[in-house]
Motif scaffolding. Sequence first.
Motif, PDB file in Angstrom:
ATOM      1  N   ASN A 117       0.371  -1.076   0.194  1.00  0.00           N
ATOM      2  CA  ASN A 117      -0.144   0.102   0.147  1.00  0.00           C
ATOM      3  C   ASN A 117       0.739   1.191  -0.030  1.00  0.00           C
ATOM      4  O   ASN A 117       1.406   0.809   0.731  1.00  0.00           O
ATOM      5  CB  ASN A 117      -0.756   0.764   0.900  1.00  0.00           C
ATOM      6  N   SER A 118       0.555   2.264  -0.957  1.00  0.00           N
ATOM      7  CA  SER A 118       1.636   3.281  -0.802  1.00  0.00           C
ATOM      8  C   SER A 118       1.637   4.491   0.298  1.00  0.00           C
ATOM      9  O   SER A 118       2.933   5.046   0.374  1.00  0.00           O
ATOM     10  CB  SER A 118       0.966   3.898  -2.326  1.00  0.00           C
TER      11      SER A 118
ATOM     12  N   GLU B 138      -7.271  -7.796  -0.485  1.00  0.00           N
ATOM     13  CA  GLU B 138      -6.293  -7.222  -2.053  1.00  0.00           C
ATOM     14  C   GLU B 138      -6.833  -5.395  -2.396  1.00  0.00           C
ATOM     15  O   GLU B 138      -5.906  -5.080  -3.051  1.00  0.00           O
ATOM     16  CB  GLU B 138      -7.212  -7.918  -3.487  1.00  0.00           C
ATOM     17  N   SER B 139      -7.866  -4.811  -2.565  1.00  0.00           N
ATOM     18  CA  SER B 139      -7.626  -3.734  -2.248  1.00  0.00           C
ATOM     19  C   SER B 139      -6.946  -2.592  -1.435  1.00  0.00           C
ATOM     20  O   SER B 139      -6.631  -1.900  -1.636  1.00  0.00           O
ATOM     21  CB  SER B 139      -9.251  -3.162  -1.917  1.00  0.00           C
TER      22      SER B 139
ATOM     23  N   LYS C 285      -3.839  -4.034  -1.692  1.00  0.00           N
ATOM     24  CA  LYS C 285      -2.616  -4.273  -2.273  1.00  0.00           C
ATOM     25  C   LYS C 285      -2.163  -5.342  -1.474  1.00  0.00           C
ATOM     26  O   LYS C 285      -0.429  -5.241  -1.334  1.00  0.00           O
ATOM     27  CB  LYS C 285      -1.742  -3.096  -2.545  1.00  0.00           C
TER      28      LYS C 285
END
Lengths: 299, 299, 299, 299
Positions: A2-3, A148-149, A151
């Motif tokens: 996750n960014s 998965e949402s 990441k």
Amino acid sequence: MNSVFNLQSAQYKDKQKNRGRLLINCPDQPGIVATVSKYLFQYGANIIESNQYSTNHEGGSFFIRIEFECPNLQEKYKEIEQNFQVVANDFSMDWRLQLVSRLKRTAIFVSKELHCLREILLEWQNGDMMMEIPLVISNHEAAKELVESHKIPFYHIPATKENRQEAESQHLKLLEEFEIDVIILARYMQILTPNFVSAQPNKIINIHHSFLPAFVGARPYDRAYERGVKIIGATSHYVTNDLDEGPIIEQDIRRVDHRDHVEDLKRTGRSIERSVLARAVKWHLEDRIIVHGNKTVVF
Amino acid sequence: MNSVFNLQSAQYKDKQKNRGRLLINCPDQPGIVATVSKYLFQYGANIIESNQYSTNHEGGSFFIRIEFECPNLQEKYKEIEQNFQVVANDFSMDWRLQLVSRLKRTAIFVSKELHCLREILLEWQNGDMMMEIPLVISNHEAAKELVESHKIPFYHIPATKENRQEAESQHLKLLEEFEIDVIILARYMQILTPNFVSAQPNKIINIHHSFLPAFVGARPYDRAYERGVKIIGATSHYVTNDLDEGPIIEQDIRRVDHRDHVEDLKRTGRSIERSVLARAVKWHLEDRIIVHGNKTVVF
Amino acid sequence: MNSVFNLQSAQYKDKQKNRGRLLINCPDQPGIVATVSKYLFQYGANIIESNQYSTNHEGGSFFIRIEFECPNLQEKYKEIEQNFQVVANDFSMDWRLQLVSRLKRTAIFVSKELHCLREILLEWQNGDMMMEIPLVISNHEAAKELVESHKIPFYHIPATKENRQEAESQHLKLLEEFEIDVIILARYMQILTPNFVSAQPNKIINIHHSFLPAFVGARPYDRAYERGVKIIGATSHYVTNDLDEGPIIEQDIRRVDHRDHVEDLKRTGRSIERSVLARAVKWHLEDRIIVHGNKTVVF
Amino acid sequence: MNSVFNLQSAQYKDKQKNRGRLLINCPDQPGIVATVSKYLFQYGANIIESNQYSTNHEGGSFFIRIEFECPNLQEKYKEIEQNFQVVANDFSMDWRLQLVSRLKRTAIFVSKELHCLREILLEWQNGDMMMEIPLVISNHEAAKELVESHKIPFYHIPATKENRQEAESQHLKLLEEFEIDVIILARYMQILTPNFVSAQPNKIINIHHSFLPAFVGARPYDRAYERGVKIIGATSHYVTNDLDEGPIIEQDIRRVDHRDHVEDLKRTGRSIERSVLARAVKWHLEDRIIVHGNKTVVF
């Protein structure tokens, strides 16, 4: 990964680069604090916070958690760790030294109920739960989309009484491959085998949906309803091979009343479960917990 | 009786002279509220607060507590009570009508640990627990001085396994003589016989020094210590002939940690026990509790 | 003094005869813990519990509380204290060494509302608040009977705006005569003069009947009612010459709702006030509090 | 909209199809309960839960919340509502009748801090917060990804002091277009204009990050840190045109200590804020709140 988290994580690691934690558990005797604090002082470490506790009941055990700042800790770390073994031997210490900037790597196990997983992801996204989550493992598909949402890789490994051995060997392979430090059972509704548990001592954190030792085992909310209790609770503990009997890390409760049917207890319970589990995980991540016998010292 | 209390009591009785409470428990069906509220309206009563609850689980029970003001209630009371029996019969009601100005008469049973007794006397002296205390009964002499300094008669009735029958016949005689409505077991460390308990249904309030159903029975703080719980509690309940299994009125908890040894748990526990018992007694005195099966509805 | 307490007190003093506490507050620098722990080790002291905290915000302050067992402490005490001054000078320490067996001497000030006084006497009688109470001072007669029934001398010193100076000179004389260490304002409804307060730095513990900084000043329950808050609270703090602005020791709250009128808030408030004040006093007696600027460190 | 929620929602609507709620606020007088309960009985409604409260302080107001089951409520609803106006006129009632199966439509406003939004989405996803969320509005882009991953339309409307009027006219248009019943300010850091607020009486729910009335206004955690409080809190209230002065719905607190710096208070505060806001929103959705003057009655 996750960014948003990546950015927070980089800032955190930089800010904490000289921060270390030393945890010790040994037989009590005079002079331990003097020796340990002198040792750290030699390396220029400044103690920021320390908590120490000895028991003169039951034989005399000594526990300490020291958080310190040390210039150039990244370079000195190996040396501090290696040389400390001499001190440790003198006092028969069970000990560990941790770099705060080295985030623990966590595997979350989940089944169909997702509120605890959601809470952990929420705190993690907020930057309030510093760890890496290399994977989530589940015996169902329910969490796939959510995970998965974020990441995060999701592994669906069906687990039943019949295939338990096989499933666990997949688990163990993944834990090894991803170098996992901590396992969070976020309402994972499968029994783990004694082999699996023994291989992860004080590394598996579970949430039980009752105020232990009340309502050990199945269906705690139904039984709480039948008994007519005025308060329900949840308990987070390390998993041992005695069901719901492992060392308790954290517990909390909330008031209920006669109007609450089983479904209401479950709804209220979900709130308690997720906050109790989140606190237990945070304390573990912050190296605040020392397990002693079947109890925890939480500094 | 105590002179400070006497003054508060006289003021209270005068202020509440037109205040009544109606409690009902019956099988649920449409029209109960309509009928009861119309009945009270006929006598000019104004409903100040009402709480009602029905369960459509397990057969459908209806519960209501109505607090009302009614001009000249002292004169009308008998008539309101008598005529209500017709309504009650129609709906198969279990009910009671209470004059708020008629203080309940309480017997406190105590052994050697006095903190719960002290709390009750403290609240009573403050005017925060409206009741009469015609006597205190104990199997020890420990409370004698404290009780008599409050101008309350103290009865020392030694009770052991051997003389239980004889002691209880003395208890029963006193309860009758002093027209006692409520018995408070303020850490009275004797088992009551089934006969005694059966004769006082939902009239005996006990305090158990654990968070039931955890640690039923003896030595709860020792067992809490051994288990390493992070929260301890206390439970007030009506006494039935199943030990620590009666309907729960109130529970509360407090946090403890690894530093707390058994003696510390007991010390903290004393604070919880006395506040939980005090709340349970107040709710009983305010007619807030309806017992239903082995549970309580607390309005 | 009270005979029950005398017995508990003698047992306590004997049990704690080798127990000491060292509290330190100084500018932070590396090496303090090493130096202090080495110092205590020289005298054979074993550290039972220590809590340390440094702030790297606002200049860097270091705080530590050490509780230790030292054989023959009674004899060594003077020497340990004298020689420590050398260490203290090196680090510019503000410090104190306390014998646990030396009970603090407390003066309780009270006016007409007695619930806080009753709580303190209750805890003291239970042996849960270890201190000596050489006297109680009041500007009213209301507490006289209660205090004297505990075999504690009661001094009635009327205090008004007009005679404040004169009353306080009587107070000061009594404090000196009875060698008082701590003053508890148990709902003492008189303003103290700046001179009086300055002469007792961090020695006067007050209970304010609101959740500070909400409702500073008079009539907090009335104002809480008007604002429609859902929680009320109480705050115990050291008295300074800024009204209700002294260092906060402890706060607590309880839920209220729309049904609670001002009188109900006051009743509930009395419960909070007395438990908050009792905790603050216990922490002070156990030397858990270090005042730093206008805040407290509570170990 | 989100598919998981859609399924839960359909089940809920079916289960609750005959469930209604009636809320009334009027001047107190005898006979209201009798009249209203008779009225509902005529339609075959069975009262499941009712809570009533009158104040004889300040003029005498009457409040009631009735939850009832009524066969074929969907068909009868209009008639019950229309005919009730006659009763309402007789007693000068402020009232509303609600179908439980008709979910409220909510617009969430958010800025850059997302923890409150995340909590609401979490509870909503769990099926523990029954409402429709037709849109989320923000003056920043930060929430866009999160919101859209829940299949909820996201509207980015930059808002500054300068363009406030224009932004709000866009808001109003969206609120109308989406037939919004409730606005949740989930840490929306913009002041709303008096016109906007007046147009949505008791429909805008805000979360303030302090225990009101302590720390009204900006930077409450910084000010709490400076004051050295031992407990921090959060407050959810309806928005009025007096900043932070609207009717309080819910408050809660958590303990902090000397080790907590401002960043820690904020982190702990985020937990409190999100749970307080979530409870306030749930009570609003369940029609538990009646606003009276500047206070709330929460049944």
